[in-house]
Design a protein around this motif. Sequence first.
Motif, mmCIF file in Angstrom:
data_model
loop_
_atom_site.group_PDB
_atom_site.id
_atom_site.type_symbol
_atom_site.label_atom_id
_atom_site.label_comp_id
_atom_site.label_asym_id
_atom_site.label_seq_id
_atom_site.Cartn_x
_atom_site.Cartn_y
_atom_site.Cartn_z
ATOM 1 N N LYS A 148 0.828 -1.206 0.000
ATOM 2 C CA LYS A 148 0.000 0.000 0.000
ATOM 3 C C LYS A 148 0.861 1.253 0.000
ATOM 4 C CE LYS A 148 -3.650 2.442 2.506
ATOM 5 N NZ LYS A 148 -4.544 2.448 3.675
ATOM 6 N N LYS A 149 1.951 1.244 0.797
ATOM 7 C CA LYS A 149 2.827 2.407 0.864
ATOM 8 C C LYS A 149 3.463 2.680 -0.503
ATOM 9 C CE LYS A 149 5.254 3.184 4.551
ATOM 10 N NZ LYS A 149 6.304 3.154 5.612
ATOM 11 N N LEU A 150 3.906 1.617 -1.193
ATOM 12 C CA LEU A 150 4.485 1.797 -2.522
ATOM 13 C C LEU A 150 3.449 2.336 -3.503
ATOM 14 C CD1 LEU A 150 6.757 -1.362 -2.956
ATOM 15 C CD2 LEU A 150 7.471 0.991 -2.519
ATOM 16 N N ARG A 151 2.204 1.906 -3.324
ATOM 17 C CA ARG A 151 1.134 2.398 -4.193
ATOM 18 C C ARG A 151 0.992 3.903 -4.071
ATOM 19 N NH1 ARG A 151 -4.178 -0.654 -2.836
ATOM 20 N NH2 ARG A 151 -5.031 0.973 -4.154
ATOM 21 N N TYR A 152 0.946 4.423 -2.829
ATOM 22 C CA TYR A 152 0.736 5.871 -2.767
ATOM 23 C C TYR A 152 2.007 6.657 -3.039
ATOM 24 C CZ TYR A 152 1.604 5.743 2.443
ATOM 25 O OH TYR A 152 2.088 5.568 3.707
ATOM 26 N N TYR A 153 3.178 6.072 -2.842
ATOM 27 C CA TYR A 153 4.397 6.721 -3.331
ATOM 28 C C TYR A 153 4.303 6.908 -4.848
ATOM 29 C CZ TYR A 153 6.990 5.874 1.068
ATOM 30 O OH TYR A 153 7.423 5.873 2.358
ATOM 31 N N PHE A 154 3.957 5.816 -5.524
ATOM 32 C CA PHE A 154 3.860 5.830 -6.989
ATOM 33 C C PHE A 154 2.811 6.837 -7.454
ATOM 34 C CE2 PHE A 154 1.736 4.391 -10.858
ATOM 35 C CZ PHE A 154 2.792 4.225 -11.741
#
Length: 302
Positions: free
Chosen positions: A2-8
């Motif tokens: 999830k964290k990588l998703r919102y970074y992206f």
Amino acid sequence: MKKLRYYFLVLNYLNQNHYPSREKLLEYLASYDIDISERTLYRALSDLSTEFGVEVSLDNAKKGYYIAPKYLTIANKVLLQLKDLVTTDILNASNGAKSAVSPFIDAESKKGVLPIDTIRMIYKAMTKSQKISFTYANQLGGAEQRVKISPILFKQFQDTWYVVAIEEDAYQTYFLDTITEVKIESEKFKACSESARDRFSEIIGLNFTGNELHEVVLSFDKSQKGLLQACPLHSSQAINDEHVDGRFTVTLLVKPNFELKQQIMKFGKLVKVISPVQLKEEVINELRFALQQHEEEYLKVH
């Protein structure tokens, strides 16, 4: 993940929009079912700098965030790195994980930025077998037009993404980067993504042909081995052992078409067509015509 998703998603949004406010960023993330607090957003913006080397700044005059020009190159590299990790996750989340993503995407081994905001809505229509309409600007120029299609597949070719549609048993391709104002229509169509993937797997590129499936054998100079290992001509590519003369052969199982000939000719004198004979003759004719044109131009000025 999830964290990588919102970074992206934050990077993607900042890379395409000028000075979005804190509220706009949170609203954008919420459209992807990511509800985070302002505090978490601030931490994410800080993490982009400390973990990825992309500094996000706040312009007080314009009341919005931006990526400083000197960090844009790094930002694009990070987007490419994260794309493969999070694209499938984002698409599954947008569809409630009801369908596997793989039948709807035909990607090459090369990397290319997937325009995630456009494909999210088209992907929803694909999984429900619903037609879409959108405003389209052709790559070759001309006025924008409103188009309605039955979308069945996302296809990548030479680092560029297309949406494939089927109309009256014929495939049409549309450049994703010039698609805007997508609307999902209520009209349904018959799903056929798997059969489209099978047909595209038999060719290089986007142009279909009436040719039969052939084993294409090419002979390359040994200097090209590393390149072909890193960037295969086709998913069926097999590289054989080097011969005594230092050359090696490559076999492909494809239907010869325009793009195959273009791929062969770009290697110039470093490649020879061994078989099939018809393909060899077509390449010879193309080269003869090119030579004739160059000789004519040369004689005009000498």
